[in-house]
Design a protein around this motif. Structure first.
Motif, PDB file in Angstrom:
ATOM      1  N   HIS A   7       0.706  -1.076   0.061  1.00  0.00           N
ATOM      2  CA  HIS A   7      -0.184   0.117  -0.095  1.00  0.00           C
ATOM      3  C   HIS A   7       0.586   1.287   0.147  1.00  0.00           C
ATOM      4  CE1 HIS A   7      -3.462  -2.265   0.812  1.00  0.00           C
ATOM      5  NE2 HIS A   7      -2.977  -3.068   1.571  1.00  0.00           N
ATOM      6  N   PHE A   8       0.490   2.282  -0.930  1.00  0.00           N
ATOM      7  CA  PHE A   8       1.299   3.694  -0.995  1.00  0.00           C
ATOM      8  C   PHE A   8       0.318   4.827  -0.631  1.00  0.00           C
ATOM      9  CE2 PHE A   8       3.639   0.308  -3.418  1.00  0.00           C
ATOM     10  CZ  PHE A   8       4.838   0.249  -3.157  1.00  0.00           C
ATOM     11  N   ILE A   9       1.017   5.807  -0.275  1.00  0.00           N
ATOM     12  CA  ILE A   9       0.297   7.250  -0.298  1.00  0.00           C
ATOM     13  C   ILE A   9       1.218   8.012  -0.725  1.00  0.00           C
ATOM     14  CG2 ILE A   9       0.772   7.522   2.205  1.00  0.00           C
ATOM     15  CD1 ILE A   9      -2.028   8.405   2.563  1.00  0.00           C
ATOM     16  N   CYS A  10       0.381   9.178  -1.350  1.00  0.00           N
ATOM     17  CA  CYS A  10       1.154  10.225  -2.137  1.00  0.00           C
ATOM     18  C   CYS A  10       1.195  11.243  -1.116  1.00  0.00           C
ATOM     19  CB  CYS A  10       0.723  10.607  -3.283  1.00  0.00           C
ATOM     20  SG  CYS A  10       1.457  12.048  -4.050  1.00  0.00           S
ATOM     21  N   ARG A  16      -4.066   7.228  -2.732  1.00  0.00           N
ATOM     22  CA  ARG A  16      -3.616   6.059  -2.318  1.00  0.00           C
ATOM     23  C   ARG A  16      -3.664   4.731  -3.186  1.00  0.00           C
ATOM     24  NH1 ARG A  16      -7.375   3.531   0.498  1.00  0.00           N
ATOM     25  NH2 ARG A  16      -8.843   5.147   0.099  1.00  0.00           N
ATOM     26  N   SER A  17      -2.605   3.829  -3.384  1.00  0.00           N
ATOM     27  CA  SER A  17      -2.365   2.990  -4.521  1.00  0.00           C
ATOM     28  C   SER A  17      -1.821   1.657  -4.071  1.00  0.00           C
ATOM     29  CB  SER A  17      -1.527   3.523  -5.504  1.00  0.00           C
ATOM     30  OG  SER A  17      -0.421   3.787  -5.257  1.00  0.00           O
ATOM     31  N   SER A  27      13.685  -0.011 -13.145  1.00  0.00           N
ATOM     32  CA  SER A  27      14.751   0.710 -12.491  1.00  0.00           C
ATOM     33  C   SER A  27      14.678   0.553 -10.835  1.00  0.00           C
ATOM     34  CB  SER A  27      14.416   2.178 -12.958  1.00  0.00           C
ATOM     35  OG  SER A  27      13.385   2.583 -12.148  1.00  0.00           O
ATOM     36  N   GLN A  28      15.614   0.950 -10.411  1.00  0.00           N
ATOM     37  CA  GLN A  28      15.551   1.022  -8.970  1.00  0.00           C
ATOM     38  C   GLN A  28      15.022   2.435  -8.249  1.00  0.00           C
ATOM     39  OE1 GLN A  28      16.138  -1.537  -6.878  1.00  0.00           O
ATOM     40  NE2 GLN A  28      16.465  -2.589  -8.656  1.00  0.00           N
ATOM     41  N   ARG A  29      14.254   3.193  -9.269  1.00  0.00           N
ATOM     42  CA  ARG A  29      13.831   4.565  -8.884  1.00  0.00           C
ATOM     43  C   ARG A  29      12.768   4.139  -8.160  1.00  0.00           C
ATOM     44  NH1 ARG A  29      10.841   7.499 -12.953  1.00  0.00           N
ATOM     45  NH2 ARG A  29      11.219   5.773 -13.915  1.00  0.00           N
ATOM     46  N   PRO A  30      12.292   4.739  -7.019  1.00  0.00           N
ATOM     47  CA  PRO A  30      11.024   4.573  -6.205  1.00  0.00           C
ATOM     48  C   PRO A  30       9.627   5.046  -7.120  1.00  0.00           C
ATOM     49  CG  PRO A  30      12.542   6.074  -4.922  1.00  0.00           C
ATOM     50  CD  PRO A  30      13.005   5.810  -6.247  1.00  0.00           C
ATOM     51  N   ARG A  31       8.411   4.358  -6.887  1.00  0.00           N
ATOM     52  CA  ARG A  31       7.302   4.672  -7.369  1.00  0.00           C
ATOM     53  C   ARG A  31       6.976   5.978  -7.429  1.00  0.00           C
ATOM     54  NH1 ARG A  31       4.602   0.616  -9.133  1.00  0.00           N
ATOM     55  NH2 ARG A  31       2.750   1.773  -9.270  1.00  0.00           N
ATOM     56  N   GLY A  32       6.531   6.710  -8.305  1.00  0.00           N
ATOM     57  CA  GLY A  32       5.769   8.017  -8.250  1.00  0.00           C
ATOM     58  C   GLY A  32       4.365   7.928  -8.172  1.00  0.00           C
ATOM     59  N   CYS A  33       3.720   9.110  -8.093  1.00  0.00           N
ATOM     60  CA  CYS A  33       2.382   9.109  -8.063  1.00  0.00           C
ATOM     61  C   CYS A  33       1.702   9.057  -9.432  1.00  0.00           C
ATOM     62  CB  CYS A  33       1.729  10.307  -7.366  1.00  0.00           C
ATOM     63  SG  CYS A  33       0.044  10.467  -7.103  1.00  0.00           S
ATOM     64  N   SER A  39       7.186  12.802  -7.086  1.00  0.00           N
ATOM     65  CA  SER A  39       8.298  11.839  -7.442  1.00  0.00           C
ATOM     66  C   SER A  39       8.516  10.610  -6.651  1.00  0.00           C
ATOM     67  CB  SER A  39       9.540  12.798  -7.337  1.00  0.00           C
ATOM     68  OG  SER A  39       9.785  13.112  -6.106  1.00  0.00           O
ATOM     69  N   PHE A  40       7.877  10.870  -5.488  1.00  0.00           N
ATOM     70  CA  PHE A  40       7.921   9.228  -4.600  1.00  0.00           C
ATOM     71  C   PHE A  40       6.819   9.129  -3.938  1.00  0.00           C
ATOM     72  CE2 PHE A  40       9.974  12.751  -2.589  1.00  0.00           C
ATOM     73  CZ  PHE A  40       9.731  12.177  -0.851  1.00  0.00           C
TER      74      PHE A  40
END
Length: 151
Positions: A7-10, A16-17, A27-33, A39-40
């Motif tokens: 679970h993610f929150i911007c 929420r996603s 990539s190793q880049r964090p998830r963005g909204c 950006s993360f």
């Protein structure tokens, strides 16, 4: 709810996603909204529903403000130029009950701290009672997401 879903929150828009992947594609880049493009995202261990008037503050591993999200201007009247790069306690004048340091606890132990009464006294503004929810960043950079909900 599917097992293994994170679970993610911007902190910018509160969207929420869920996802099986913590990074953006290969990539190793964090998830963005996906909603606002911030950006993360912060990963939640459980699903978390912030109040509609909650204020989101992003802190580094030393409790300095590195970003302000949704609701901060409404709660405190402060913008990025007033807060970024400064210690969160100086900017928001946070006073937890009994002098507790819940931000320090979350940073030191990497644990969530939820529903803690706090007084927000932002730079000469009148004191506002609120509840604080504090979430550690689950990445190599450390840091916290501080969610302040006016009482």
């Amino acid at each position: 709810m599917l097992t293994g879903m994170a679970h993610f929150i911007c902190p910018n828009c509160g969207n929420r996603s869920t996802s099986n992947d913590r990074t953006a594609g290969f990539s190793q880049r964090p998830r963005g909204c996906s909603k606002c493009g911030f950006s993360f995202l912060f990963e939640m261990l459980d699903d978390y529903y912030p109040a509609p008037n909650a204020a989101f503050v992003i802190l580094d591993q030393k409790a300095n403000v590195i970003g302000l999200g949704r609701g901060v201007r409404e709660l405190t009247g402060l913008g990025d130029e007033d807060a970024v790069g400064r210690p969160v306690r100086d900017v928001f004048g946070l006073e937890f009950q009994n002098g507790d340091d819940h931000i320090g606890t979350a940073l030191e132990w990497g644990v969530r701290v939820l529903d803690k009464p706090v007084t927000v006294h932002a730079e000469g503004d009148r004191p506002e009672p609120a509840k604080a929810d504090i979430f550690p960043a689950y990445d190599d950079d450390g840091g916290l997401l501080l969610v302040l909900t006016p009482s």
